[in-house]
Design a protein around this motif. Sequence first.
Motif, mmCIF file in Angstrom:
data_model
loop_
_atom_site.group_PDB
_atom_site.id
_atom_site.type_symbol
_atom_site.label_atom_id
_atom_site.label_comp_id
_atom_site.label_asym_id
_atom_site.label_seq_id
_atom_site.Cartn_x
_atom_site.Cartn_y
_atom_site.Cartn_z
ATOM 1 N N MET A 143 10.103 3.414 -0.062
ATOM 2 C CA MET A 143 8.894 4.218 -0.241
ATOM 3 C C MET A 143 8.025 4.144 0.993
ATOM 4 O O MET A 143 7.912 3.107 1.629
ATOM 5 N N TYR A 144 7.427 5.245 1.326
ATOM 6 C CA TYR A 144 6.449 5.258 2.408
ATOM 7 C C TYR A 144 5.299 6.155 2.012
ATOM 8 O O TYR A 144 5.498 7.342 1.742
ATOM 9 N N LEU A 145 4.124 5.576 1.913
ATOM 10 C CA LEU A 145 2.908 6.335 1.665
ATOM 11 C C LEU A 145 3.015 7.244 0.434
ATOM 12 O O LEU A 145 2.691 8.423 0.482
ATOM 13 N N GLY A 146 3.508 6.682 -0.659
ATOM 14 C CA GLY A 146 3.501 7.423 -1.910
ATOM 15 C C GLY A 146 4.699 8.309 -2.149
ATOM 16 O O GLY A 146 4.750 9.005 -3.148
ATOM 17 N N LYS A 147 5.668 8.325 -1.225
ATOM 18 C CA LYS A 147 6.862 9.140 -1.430
ATOM 19 C C LYS A 147 8.103 8.298 -1.190
ATOM 20 O O LYS A 147 8.073 7.357 -0.401
ATOM 21 N N ILE A 148 9.179 8.682 -1.860
ATOM 22 C CA ILE A 148 10.448 8.037 -1.559
ATOM 23 C C ILE A 148 11.064 8.757 -0.371
ATOM 24 O O ILE A 148 11.185 9.979 -0.380
ATOM 25 N N VAL A 149 11.378 8.004 0.690
ATOM 26 C CA VAL A 149 11.933 8.663 1.867
ATOM 27 C C VAL A 149 13.448 8.555 1.907
ATOM 28 O O VAL A 149 14.112 9.373 2.530
ATOM 29 N N GLU A 150 13.978 7.525 1.255
ATOM 30 C CA GLU A 150 15.432 7.400 1.226
ATOM 31 C C GLU A 150 15.831 6.591 0.007
ATOM 32 O O GLU A 150 15.144 5.656 -0.396
ATOM 33 N N GLU A 151 16.943 6.981 -0.581
ATOM 34 C CA GLU A 151 17.432 6.244 -1.730
ATOM 35 C C GLU A 151 18.945 6.248 -1.701
ATOM 36 O O GLU A 151 19.546 7.240 -1.291
ATOM 37 N N GLY A 152 19.535 5.132 -2.092
ATOM 38 C CA GLY A 152 20.991 5.101 -2.103
ATOM 39 C C GLY A 152 21.510 3.814 -2.679
ATOM 40 O O GLY A 152 20.749 2.888 -2.945
ATOM 41 N N GLY A 158 0.798 -1.213 0.000
ATOM 42 C CA GLY A 158 0.000 0.000 0.000
ATOM 43 C C GLY A 158 0.833 1.268 0.000
ATOM 44 O O GLY A 158 0.299 2.359 0.122
ATOM 45 N N CYS A 159 2.163 1.139 -0.162
ATOM 46 C CA CYS A 159 2.965 2.358 -0.152
ATOM 47 C C CYS A 159 3.081 2.941 -1.550
ATOM 48 O O CYS A 159 3.599 4.027 -1.730
ATOM 49 N N GLY A 160 2.582 2.228 -2.545
ATOM 50 C CA GLY A 160 2.585 2.782 -3.899
ATOM 51 C C GLY A 160 3.643 2.208 -4.819
ATOM 52 O O GLY A 160 3.822 2.711 -5.916
ATOM 53 N N LYS A 161 4.331 1.143 -4.394
ATOM 54 C CA LYS A 161 5.383 0.587 -5.241
ATOM 55 C C LYS A 161 4.814 0.049 -6.548
ATOM 56 O O LYS A 161 5.285 0.383 -7.627
ATOM 57 N N THR A 162 3.787 -0.798 -6.415
ATOM 58 C CA THR A 162 3.216 -1.411 -7.605
ATOM 59 C C THR A 162 2.562 -0.367 -8.504
ATOM 60 O O THR A 162 2.691 -0.428 -9.723
ATOM 61 N N THR A 163 1.893 0.595 -7.882
ATOM 62 C CA THR A 163 1.257 1.642 -8.670
ATOM 63 C C THR A 163 2.290 2.417 -9.467
ATOM 64 O O THR A 163 2.042 2.792 -10.615
ATOM 65 N N THR A 164 3.463 2.642 -8.870
ATOM 66 C CA THR A 164 4.531 3.310 -9.602
ATOM 67 C C THR A 164 4.891 2.510 -10.852
ATOM 68 O O THR A 164 4.954 3.048 -11.956
ATOM 69 N N GLY A 165 5.095 1.195 -10.655
ATOM 70 C CA GLY A 165 5.459 0.338 -11.782
ATOM 71 C C GLY A 165 4.412 0.369 -12.875
ATOM 72 O O GLY A 165 4.721 0.514 -14.058
ATOM 73 N N LYS A 166 3.159 0.264 -12.471
ATOM 74 C CA LYS A 166 2.097 0.252 -13.470
ATOM 75 C C LYS A 166 1.934 1.610 -14.125
ATOM 76 O O LYS A 166 1.583 1.699 -15.301
ATOM 77 N N GLY A 167 2.170 2.647 -13.353
ATOM 78 C CA GLY A 167 2.044 3.995 -13.910
ATOM 79 C C GLY A 167 3.082 4.257 -14.986
ATOM 80 O O GLY A 167 2.809 4.883 -16.000
ATOM 81 N N ILE A 168 4.294 3.733 -14.778
ATOM 82 C CA ILE A 168 5.357 3.915 -15.769
ATOM 83 C C ILE A 168 4.939 3.264 -17.082
ATOM 84 O O ILE A 168 5.134 3.806 -18.162
ATOM 85 N N LEU A 169 4.319 2.089 -16.971
ATOM 86 C CA LEU A 169 3.913 1.365 -18.173
ATOM 87 C C LEU A 169 2.591 1.871 -18.747
ATOM 88 O O LEU A 169 2.088 1.307 -19.699
ATOM 89 N N GLN A 170 2.032 2.886 -18.138
ATOM 90 C CA GLN A 170 0.736 3.418 -18.560
ATOM 91 C C GLN A 170 -0.367 2.376 -18.419
ATOM 92 O O GLN A 170 -1.356 2.392 -19.152
ATOM 93 N N LEU A 171 -0.191 1.459 -17.460
ATOM 94 C CA LEU A 171 -1.270 0.507 -17.181
ATOM 95 C C LEU A 171 -2.294 1.156 -16.269
ATOM 96 O O LEU A 171 -3.441 0.749 -16.215
ATOM 97 N N VAL A 172 -1.867 2.136 -15.492
ATOM 98 C CA VAL A 172 -2.797 3.033 -14.826
ATOM 99 C C VAL A 172 -2.430 4.427 -15.308
ATOM 100 O O VAL A 172 -1.283 4.692 -15.655
#
Lengths: 322, 589
Positions: B418-427, B58-72
Amino acid sequence: MPLLEVKDLQVAFTTSEGDVHAVDGVSFSLGEGESLGLAGESGCGKTTAALSIMRLLPKNGRIVSGSINYQGYDLTKLRDAQMRTIRWQHISIIFQGAMNALNPVRRIGAQIAEPIKLHEGVDDEVANKRVGELLELVGIHKDRAADYPHEFSGGMRQRVMIAMALACNPKVVIADEPVTALDVMIQAQILELLERLKRELGLSMILISHDLSVMAETCDSMAIMYAGKMVETGSVRDVYKNAKHPYTKDLIAAFPDIKGARVLPAYIPGDIPSLVHPPQGCRFHPRCKFAWSLCEQEEPALVDLGGGHCAACHLNTTERRE
Amino acid sequence: MTEREPYLALRDFQVWFSKRRGFVAALRRSEPGFVRAVDGIDLTIGKGEIYCLVGESGCGKTTTGKGILQLVEPTGGDVFLSPTAEEISRFDAAKSGDDAGFREDLRKRKSLTYQAKTQRSARDWIANLLFGLAGVVLAILAGTGMLLGLHAIHQDSLDLLGYVAAGVVLGLVGTLPWTKMSRHLPHALSLASIPATVIIQIALTAAALAAAGRPADLGAALSTSPGGYLNYLDENTLFVALLEILLAALATWVATGLFAGYWDRRRGVEADWLRKLRTRLQIVFQDPYESLNPRHTVYDIVSEPLLVNRVTRGRAETAARVERAVSEAGLRPPRDYLLRYPHELSGGQRQRVGIAGALVLEPEFVVADEPVSMLDVSIRTEIVELLLQLREKRGLTYLFITHDLSLAYVLADRVGVMYLGKIVEEGPTEELIANPRHPYTKALISVVPIPDPDIRHERMILKGERPDPSNIPPGCRFHPRCPAAFEKCGWTSEELLDTLRELAVGDDARFLLGAAPHGPGALAWRPAPDGLEAWLRGLVTEKAESHRALKAVQSIQPEGGGLMVVLHPFEEPTLKTVAPGVIVSCHLY
């Protein structure tokens, strides 16, 4: 004297393709206040073993032979009515899949109260008071007893299932994959809850899981199953640090370790064998790196290698030839 | 951020889902609520890189993936496909607005979301035009037919052209509602327009007939009795006229309905654009037990992408490509598998079929959405190894979505939490796991079970569950669960009041009488109970470590017979670079 002792249990399912021996001569025991981890890949017979302890096998399943001793009674021989007094008041189970195990059209309070009323014959008022206490015990506010399952998240539903299992003060709780399909954080919350309950209520617990790393953190002893057979049992330390069966070693090596080296974990080539026609000899030999001719011919027995650490592998008992 | 040339870059990428509204609410045009599944994320994936997105469900990981592919459908932001590093850095630098022209230009050339939008608006425009034309043609036919019918019955001597002209006007008016494509209520509108059409056409027929030359008769008929008009058209005529009107209206309705359905399936011109895109970007789904159609053979499943995307010509070419993909996915020899159904395969083999389905189009980029989480541990590595081999062989780039940090650890080049639709840390993976900075990352790493009974480590178990993404906490969205939250993380007076309720046990409960939030930034008591100020100050000094909301108390001062507690102002943290390649969004840094 252990609290629960399973000896040589054999369970078979009648299917159109013939009898499937899902559990084939499995033995283990559980001491008071102890927690035992039952591990193995899917289809290895973990859940079937648990359901036969509760005598809750589906219609096409039956206990063929063996005994399940609980406080001097053989559960396989009890009549249904007698078994009903054991269930929930002595041994209870947290069913797999908290999402689907609750009745979606009944309030959770009523669902938890049901076994209390049924087994203890108390009235609604007493039962509802117990429900409130149980919910608080698992960390849910008691006012939520009037809610329906869909109003709870996955983790909360798992807590409800735990409250339900504890409803009649059992001595033994069987938890069937209690944290599978939950998020890591919720998983940690539920495991912490189970550990706390075990400590506070003095429960004995059988934890069924495919996740060995979860067991490493929560169990005292472990039993590894493969294709209906027990391949290794012993204390968590013995099994982890000094595994004597190649399958156990492979299974442990299959988990990535976040504190260890950054390498891909190993895997076990091949598939789980069919239980209708299991391989001759050792059931693991088609996937085993160390298998030799003896493994194809003779089935290894579960042998005590000292200190209650048992393994069923020819490597431990026979000098390897070839 | 990376030395690699970027393959994909997301900038301020958003996917919002509108909450379902009732029919009445939609009619009243009440403001729709949004579930902000992905709420503005920036990430850059280099060519041939494995980027892992980690987070709770529910943090939006899958939605990000699908959004990139224009599946959503993405709500906002940009997805740049193979931009150069220079373009991206110039795009980022141009945020202030002085280089707006460049940003627009880059969007036009490389942003998928931008292109999708233009495609979509072209699609809608053409759809509306065609709908309008269809409406006009049908209306002309309906109206003319009706009038000609009446004409035949009356055997009138009216000019045919006059009838046609009148029919056009009548029909147009009658079919007006269909020419506008309504997103929300097309069926309700079409249904409502049938009686409306009938009524309007009756009235207009009467008027047209009146104007066409039998006014005296009509006038006389109308004046004799209220039902005069009915007498004027004899029973037979009336029936036929009504029937024709009804048929015409129905025909229009059905025709537009069919057309709308067809259009929706084809997605019009956008489909061609999407087909091209799908051959470059592909996805491997999470659950091979549910994502494969049980009534299709392996061949059907793997060849489908080729057919729907119209990639191959002829059966032989399709078969050859399917065989190659199946074999590359590790099902060898492929001929043994092509005619099998999914239930005849093991879990690992099924996932290989899923991978073959993605590979058969020879994509450059694959979103792997939890590809091994449903598989037994003993075979997970096999599948992961396959994905890695394909990267070597084909130079694939992966967005790997997983909730399993230990898997990300052994697999990824870089990890984004990712937390709740935002990236909080990346490295970079090693740095992020060994040296996590964001409290959420720290907690996530601490609860990963370690397969070693000798290591007992401190687990940082967060309380509660993730908040509702349609009602995201202000300030830092993690602050209500954060073990390190402090003054400016986003505490509101409501949260402070909740904390006080929790702490006011027994006799202290009286202190809460008369407490009410005074806007989000202050809590007011009118009047203040005796000893309140001392109680509050005591709590702030003693309990602030365990009840972090108390940290937000800035001042406690009497005001007009009551007491006012003012909270620290807060702001939402932004992503900052804190070490080479490491970005964190937390006020601690």
